[in-house]
Scaffold this motif. Structure first.
Motif, PDB file in Angstrom:
ATOM      1  N   VAL A 260      50.763   5.037  75.434  1.00  9.50           N
ATOM      2  CA  VAL A 260      49.450   5.161  74.795  1.00  9.50           C
ATOM      3  C   VAL A 260      48.713   6.346  75.412  1.00  9.50           C
ATOM      4  O   VAL A 260      48.673   6.491  76.638  1.00  9.50           O
ATOM      5  CB  VAL A 260      48.596   3.894  74.986  1.00  9.50           C
ATOM      6  CG1 VAL A 260      47.277   4.015  74.218  1.00  9.50           C
ATOM      7  CG2 VAL A 260      49.357   2.654  74.546  1.00  9.50           C
TER       8      VAL A 260
ATOM      9  N   PRO B 233      49.522  -1.390  72.058  1.00  9.72           N
ATOM     10  CA  PRO B 233      48.855  -0.087  72.202  1.00  9.72           C
ATOM     11  C   PRO B 233      47.440  -0.067  71.642  1.00  9.72           C
ATOM     12  O   PRO B 233      46.583   0.650  72.152  1.00  9.72           O
ATOM     13  CB  PRO B 233      49.774   0.863  71.431  1.00  9.72           C
ATOM     14  CG  PRO B 233      50.553  -0.002  70.500  1.00  9.72           C
ATOM     15  CD  PRO B 233      50.708  -1.316  71.179  1.00  9.72           C
TER      16      PRO B 233
ATOM     17  N   THR C 251      50.297   7.344  70.179  1.00  7.87           N
ATOM     18  CA  THR C 251      51.269   6.438  70.789  1.00  7.87           C
ATOM     19  C   THR C 251      52.674   7.024  70.727  1.00  7.87           C
ATOM     20  O   THR C 251      52.980   7.877  69.891  1.00  7.87           O
ATOM     21  CB  THR C 251      51.267   5.064  70.095  1.00  7.87           C
ATOM     22  OG1 THR C 251      51.582   5.236  68.706  1.00  7.87           O
ATOM     23  CG2 THR C 251      49.897   4.400  70.209  1.00  7.87           C
TER      24      THR C 251
END
Length: 437
Positions: free
Chosen positions: A4, A61, A91
């Motif tokens: 992330v 995420p 991501t």
């Protein structure tokens, strides 16, 4: 687990926003602690004058992205409303591509600038030393270091001046070679004069600032460890100057050919590099006719910069291809990690079956000698390895998360791998009890 990225940069936020959210190097350990307290305990914080970014690892995420944004806002005492529009969240492969482009200098304000790679390395070093970093972050940042170095080595992206001040420095090196024994004089203390002085000051022996604004001159002199003189003393300062940069706002010439004639009498033929960055011009163009003077104006330098920028475009295209290759390799590694728990459980299942069968057949094998029994053990182990080789490679090669999850779930159900994991845990517990007794 997913990678992330949450951040903002000069592409998305003006300077005043970047200043409010920016985190100095001395503040980074405390900020990492704050992130860890909010559930983000495997993270790297990269904060420079042009960007503030957090790279983290999480199972969810979306939730992690929200936690990071809230943590940064609270830590710096800013409102979410003030930064939400400037933030980007990425991501997995997109986050990795962003970091690799940053490390390669492709995302910088001046494309190809070399300082950012050192800043990325420093951010990772602080995170790994302060809190430790996991395998995903480690693999990611070492990949970033490698691609940053490779782009600079293989593409020449950082070569050639792409700012007026750096072009002036490059030209002066061509004229004088080593600048360490050289002396520089700057006319004016505005932004252009400041940028040139900053580029030169660690390269030259001394810097002298001549300006009508003494207060601004003192501030600039302090930045470059130089000295400031009165405007009326500027010609006397040129007697020992090797480099002159002039960037005042004067409507008239501040250095005429007649002025220079008086200066040259005391210089005994020593060459001088003169850069006129003012509009209108500060320096009389006629001085270019003098043999010992090398005069460049703002249009000359712009031509050099444009030529270098055009040359860099070819390097940028090659650098982007190198980055994409590195992202593909890293993402393939990340995808393969998603299969590891299933593959470990599958191998454990087959090994338990193998061991159980060898135990069951122990009476029949008792007549074999030690070498023969070892051979049986080796043959059965190699059979298991060969049987599992193809499903292992196929599962690791799946490039879609949903497909991998479906295949992993099918394997776990077909071979009762979740029951196997429970059985293995029971075995470990019983072994621990036996050891305790």
């Amino acid at each position: 687990m997913h990678l992330v990225l949450v951040g903002l940069s000069h592409h998305t936020a003006p300077l005043e926003v970047r200043e409010r959210i920016g985190i100095s190097r001395s503040m980074v350990p405390a900020a990492l602690d704050r992130l860890a307290n909010d559930g983000c305990d495997d993270a790297v914080l990269l904060s420079t004058c042009n960007r503030t970014e957090v790279y983290a690892v999480a199972a969810d995420p979306v939730a992690m992205g929200e936690r990071i944004v809230s943590c940064l806002a609270d830590y710096r005492g800013v409102s979410r409303d003030d930064i939400d529009a400037a933030l980007y969240v990425r991501t997995d492969a997109d986050a990795a591509r962003h970091l690799f482009r940053v490390s390669a200098g492709l995302d910088s304000l001046v494309v190809g600038e070399p300082e950012i790679l050192g800043q990325v390395k420093d951010a990772y070093k602080v995170a790994s030393e302060e809190r430790g970093t996991g395998s995903v972050i480690n693999r990611l940042f070492h990949g970033a270091f490698a691609i940053g170095k490779r782009v600079r080595t293989d593409t020449g992206l950082a070569e050639g001046a792409v700012s007026l001040s750096y072009a002036a420095l490059t030209l002066s090196r061509k004229i004088f070679g080593d600048l360490k024994p050289r002396h520089m004089v700057v006319f004016g203390a505005g932004e252009m004069s400041r940028l040139c002085a900053l580029h030169f000051h660690q390269q030259v022996a001394s810097t002298t600032i001549a300006t009508r604004r003494h207060d601004r001159g003192e501030a600039l002199a302090a930045e470059v460890h130089g000295r400031v003189i009165a405007w009326d003393a500027r010609l006397e300062a040129l007697a020992d100057a090797d480099v002159l940069v002039s960037a005042t706002g004067s409507p008239d010439l501040v250095l005429t050919d007649a002025d220079l004639a008086r200066v040259l009498a005391a210089r005994r033929g020593r060459p001088m590099f003169v850069v006129d960055l003012a509009v209108p011009r500060d320096v009389d163009p006629a001085i270019a006719e003098r043999e010992e003077i090398f005069l460049y104006n703002i249009d000359d330098l712009r031509g050099i910069v444009q030529e270098n920028l055009a040359r860099r475009q070819d390097a940028v295209a090659k650098a982007e291809r190198l980055v994409n290759d590195e992202v593909s390799a890293w993402y393939a590694w990340l995808r393969s990690r998603a299969a590891i728990p299933t593959l470990v459980a599958l191998r454990t299942r087959f090994e338990r079956v193998r061991q159980a069968e060898i135990e069951r057949l122990a009476p029949r094998l008792s007549g074999l000698g030690p070498d023969a029994r070892a051979r049986v053990d080796e043959i059965t182990r190699l059979m298991i390895e060969k049987l599992l080789l193809t499903p292992t490679e196929q599962l690791k090669a799946i490039d879609d998360h949903d497909t991998m999850d479906a295949c992993s779930s099918a394997l776990r159900r077909l071979f009762a791998l979740d029951d196997e994991a429970a059985a293995a845990e029971a075995d470990r517990t019983e072994a621990a009890r036996e050891k305790a007794r």
